[in-house]
Scaffold this motif. Structure first.
Motif, PDB file in Angstrom:
ATOM      1  N   ALA A  38      -3.151  22.122 -18.240  1.00  0.00           N
ATOM      2  CA  ALA A  38      -1.645  22.804 -18.270  1.00  0.00           C
ATOM      3  C   ALA A  38      -0.706  21.727 -17.864  1.00  0.00           C
ATOM      4  O   ALA A  38       0.582  21.846 -18.492  1.00  0.00           O
ATOM      5  N   LEU A  39      -0.875  20.746 -17.099  1.00  0.00           N
ATOM      6  CA  LEU A  39      -0.044  19.907 -16.493  1.00  0.00           C
ATOM      7  C   LEU A  39       0.253  18.975 -17.839  1.00  0.00           C
ATOM      8  O   LEU A  39       1.484  18.383 -18.142  1.00  0.00           O
ATOM      9  N   ASP A  40      -0.711  18.601 -18.565  1.00  0.00           N
ATOM     10  CA  ASP A  40      -0.748  17.488 -19.600  1.00  0.00           C
ATOM     11  C   ASP A  40       0.109  18.397 -20.735  1.00  0.00           C
ATOM     12  O   ASP A  40       0.893  17.681 -21.458  1.00  0.00           O
ATOM     13  N   SER A  41      -0.128  19.721 -20.914  1.00  0.00           N
ATOM     14  CA  SER A  41       0.558  20.225 -22.043  1.00  0.00           C
ATOM     15  C   SER A  41       2.129  20.249 -21.583  1.00  0.00           C
ATOM     16  O   SER A  41       2.938  20.088 -22.584  1.00  0.00           O
ATOM     17  N   ARG A  42       2.488  20.544 -20.442  1.00  0.00           N
ATOM     18  CA  ARG A  42       3.743  20.670 -19.936  1.00  0.00           C
ATOM     19  C   ARG A  42       4.478  19.252 -20.222  1.00  0.00           C
ATOM     20  O   ARG A  42       5.634  19.158 -20.641  1.00  0.00           O
ATOM     21  N   ARG A  44       3.595  16.882 -22.289  1.00  0.00           N
ATOM     22  CA  ARG A  44       3.808  16.595 -23.860  1.00  0.00           C
ATOM     23  C   ARG A  44       4.920  17.327 -24.332  1.00  0.00           C
ATOM     24  O   ARG A  44       5.858  16.812 -25.153  1.00  0.00           O
ATOM     25  N   LEU A  45       4.887  18.552 -23.840  1.00  0.00           N
ATOM     26  CA  LEU A  45       5.980  19.629 -24.538  1.00  0.00           C
ATOM     27  C   LEU A  45       7.539  19.105 -24.002  1.00  0.00           C
ATOM     28  O   LEU A  45       8.354  19.734 -24.442  1.00  0.00           O
ATOM     29  N   SER A  46       7.537  18.572 -22.918  1.00  0.00           N
ATOM     30  CA  SER A  46       8.997  18.098 -22.513  1.00  0.00           C
ATOM     31  C   SER A  46       9.634  17.352 -23.425  1.00  0.00           C
ATOM     32  O   SER A  46      10.926  17.372 -23.302  1.00  0.00           O
ATOM     33  N   PRO A 101      -1.536  -1.378 -28.042  1.00  0.00           N
ATOM     34  CA  PRO A 101      -1.329  -0.082 -28.471  1.00  0.00           C
ATOM     35  C   PRO A 101      -0.387   0.533 -27.639  1.00  0.00           C
ATOM     36  O   PRO A 101      -0.363   0.583 -26.600  1.00  0.00           O
ATOM     37  N   ILE A 102       0.730   1.148 -28.587  1.00  0.00           N
ATOM     38  CA  ILE A 102       1.655   2.146 -27.768  1.00  0.00           C
ATOM     39  C   ILE A 102       1.450   3.633 -28.374  1.00  0.00           C
ATOM     40  O   ILE A 102       1.586   3.526 -29.566  1.00  0.00           O
ATOM     41  N   ASP A 103       1.250   4.498 -27.834  1.00  0.00           N
ATOM     42  CA  ASP A 103       1.034   5.984 -28.258  1.00  0.00           C
ATOM     43  C   ASP A 103       2.184   6.472 -27.983  1.00  0.00           C
ATOM     44  O   ASP A 103       2.743   6.797 -26.850  1.00  0.00           O
ATOM     45  N   LEU A 104       2.871   7.282 -28.906  1.00  0.00           N
ATOM     46  CA  LEU A 104       3.988   8.132 -28.782  1.00  0.00           C
ATOM     47  C   LEU A 104       3.831   9.510 -29.154  1.00  0.00           C
ATOM     48  O   LEU A 104       2.992   9.837 -30.175  1.00  0.00           O
ATOM     49  N   LEU A 105       4.772  10.232 -28.631  1.00  0.00           N
ATOM     50  CA  LEU A 105       4.844  11.582 -29.246  1.00  0.00           C
ATOM     51  C   LEU A 105       6.174  11.830 -29.861  1.00  0.00           C
ATOM     52  O   LEU A 105       7.363  11.490 -28.997  1.00  0.00           O
ATOM     53  N   LYS A 118       8.624  10.441 -26.802  1.00  0.00           N
ATOM     54  CA  LYS A 118       8.116  10.310 -25.487  1.00  0.00           C
ATOM     55  C   LYS A 118       6.831   9.178 -25.582  1.00  0.00           C
ATOM     56  O   LYS A 118       5.931   9.320 -26.414  1.00  0.00           O
ATOM     57  N   THR A 119       6.727   8.584 -24.625  1.00  0.00           N
ATOM     58  CA  THR A 119       5.644   7.459 -24.584  1.00  0.00           C
ATOM     59  C   THR A 119       4.200   8.139 -23.904  1.00  0.00           C
ATOM     60  O   THR A 119       4.480   8.663 -22.581  1.00  0.00           O
ATOM     61  N   LEU A 120       3.368   8.230 -24.545  1.00  0.00           N
ATOM     62  CA  LEU A 120       1.998   8.738 -24.083  1.00  0.00           C
ATOM     63  C   LEU A 120       1.125   7.651 -23.315  1.00  0.00           C
ATOM     64  O   LEU A 120       0.599   7.932 -22.391  1.00  0.00           O
ATOM     65  N   ALA A 121       1.047   6.542 -23.691  1.00  0.00           N
ATOM     66  CA  ALA A 121       0.290   5.233 -23.326  1.00  0.00           C
ATOM     67  C   ALA A 121       0.807   3.938 -23.631  1.00  0.00           C
ATOM     68  O   ALA A 121       1.356   3.960 -24.678  1.00  0.00           O
ATOM     69  N   GLN A 122       0.808   3.142 -22.625  1.00  0.00           N
ATOM     70  CA  GLN A 122       1.346   1.918 -22.932  1.00  0.00           C
ATOM     71  C   GLN A 122       0.928   0.828 -22.179  1.00  0.00           C
ATOM     72  O   GLN A 122       0.493   1.048 -20.943  1.00  0.00           O
TER      73      GLN A 122
END
Length: 203
Positions: A38-42, A44-46, A101-105, A118-122
């Motif tokens: 749930a925290l991960d979803s929130r 991401r959806l921010s 790698p840079i992971d983006l949303l 939004k940056t997911l990982a970097q």
């Protein structure tokens, strides 16, 4: 003999304590996993503005996997809807930064304008490229409202590359990578818009 009995009792109590702890961990594991999800979803959806959707976008994946674009790769996609009609598309994108790698949303509205990145990982250099991971960083926020054609394709570049965008100080490679990946996603959406939005039944 008494000492042996005492040690045996202590061992039994310790065993019961360990068993109890393991039981509690097993019983609460599903709840903890649900909470983490749930925290991960929130998080991401921010990237989507409040009130811009009323479905659960992450439960509505788009049929795209590992699509290679000019400067990045789209690995996943999701559809957000509002009142039963498409309101936005989310893309998970990977590009190559300075350190890795840079992971983006990347969120794009149904009107083809960028809603957020939004940056997911970097793993970029601390203090230079790493600020892209900060929530709602001003440099990332400057992309909002842009589209594939606003600015024009040549404008989707850093000012030092004769484009229209500033860069993060001391982080040319990181800035260029994020900017190009964002433009890639906008271009892909523009070219595939009809198919992407049709997933909700919109013709």
């Amino acid at each position: 003999m008494k000492r042996i009995i005492s040690l045996t009792g202590v061992a039994m109590l310790a065993g019961l304590g360990i068993a109890g702890t393991l039981h509690v961990q097993q019983a609460t594991a599903p709840y903890s996993a649900t909470q983490r999800q749930a925290l991960d979803s929130r998080a991401r959806l921010s990237v989507l503005p409040l009130g811009s959707y009323d479905n659960h976008p992450l439960e509505h994946p788009l049929p795209l996997h590992d699509i290679q674009l000019a400067n990045s790769r789209l690995s996943k996609g999701w559809l957000a809807t509002l009142g039963g009609r498409p309101s936005a598309v989310l893309f998970q994108s990977r590009t190559q930064g300075y350190e890795g790698p840079i992971d983006l949303l990347i969120a794009i509205g149904s009107d083809a304008r960028l809603l957020g990145v939004k940056t997911l990982a970097q793993r970029e250099t601390p203090g230079l490229g790493s600020p892209i991971a900060e929530e709602d960083h001003p440099w990332m926020r400057a992309f909002r409202g842009k589209s594939r054609n606003e600015p024009t394709d040549p404008g989707w570049a850093l000012k030092k590359d004769r484009g229209e965008f500033d860069q993060l100080a001391g982080a040319t490679v990181t800035s260029r990578a994020v900017l190009q990946a964002t433009h890639d996603a906008l271009r892909y959406f523009d070219e595939q818009r009809r198919e992407l939005l049709r997933e909700s039944g919109d013709e």
